[in-house]
Write a protein that holds these residues in place. Structure first.
Motif: not given
Ligand SMILES: Nc1ncnc2c1ncn2[C@@H]1O[C@H](COP(=O)(O)OP(=O)(O)O)[C@@H](O)[C@H]1O
Ligand SMILES: [Mg+2]
Length: 202
Positions: A92-102, A117-120, A122-129
């Motif tokens: 999920l992390f890899m997929e969400l990193s590709k573009n900014e999903s909502i 869940i895989g939304i941030t 792994p190294s920081s608290e930054r939410v990917l979407c």
């Protein structure tokens, strides 16, 4: 508005059951999808809608999100078997990193662990979407540290309540035959679900 502000990563919509949270979230979902399809948005950004329910299971939540990000064919054979949560979080992390999903999450009853869940990252608290969630409990917004980006829906006004009732019973707002029902609508306290339930009796 909160939705259009790129700096706002998480928005929490809270209020009591029956007030219209799911209705609002679905409206946001359809508007975002439509705007992407009509070129007003970025078509590479996935818009994902997941119903979380009261006792969320991380594995099925991940699968629901993944299914909308990159649909998995049903007849994939043994590889279709559920993989461990940690593996799914990585995917999920890899997929969400590709573009900014909502990501729209409906009916969240307890704070969710984004990292699990895989939304941030792994190294920081930054939410990917961008995440917009609804919850019946304001405490969930506090626990998820949504801060000023938590929005209460609020009750319908008297006029809105009456209009909803009249619409449901298929009458005009000034139809004298339903004047006595005004008291019933007032008792519903501006809660759409209560007004709709009562309208079924007329
Ligand atoms: N603003 C509104 N105007 C009219 N009907 C509404 C409105 N918001 C919600 N409803 C109706 O009220 C009922 C409850 O709404 P829902 O979105 O399921 O509430 P919640 O998710 O907060 O429990 C639904 O039947 C919905 O169609
Ligand atoms: Mg709901």
């Amino acid at each position: 508005m909160l939705l259009g502000n790129n700096d706002v990563k998480i928005v929490g919509i809270y209020d009591m059951p029956g007030i219209g949270k799911t209705t609002l979230l679905q409206k946001i979902y359809h508007e975002l999808r439509e705007s992407n399809q009509q070129g007003g948005g970025d078509p590479s950004k996935a818009v994902i809608y997941v119903n979380v329910h009261k006792e969320p299971n991380i594995g099925s939540l991940q699968r629901d999100i993944a299914q909308q990000l990159c649909p998995i064919p049903a007849e994939d054979g043994p590889s279709d078997a559920p993989s461990p949560e940690i593996q799914q979080a990585r995917t999920l992390f890899m997929e969400l990193s590709k573009n900014e999903s909502i990501l729209l999450l409906d009916d969240v009853w307890e704070a969710l662990d984004w990292k699990k869940i895989g939304i941030t990252s792994p190294s920081s608290e930054r939410v990917l979407c961008k995440i917009i969630f609804t919850t019946p409990l304001r405490q969930v917004c506090i626990d998820m540290e949504v801060g000023a980006n938590s929005v209460g829906i609020g009750f319908l006004s008297d006029t809105q309540s009456w209009e909803l009732f009249c619409h449901k019973v298929n009458k005009l707002v000034d139809d004298p035959s339903i004047t006595p029902e005004r008291a019933v609508v007032t008792l519903c306290g501006g809660l759409p679900r209560a007004i709709i339930t009562m309208s079924d009796y007329y």
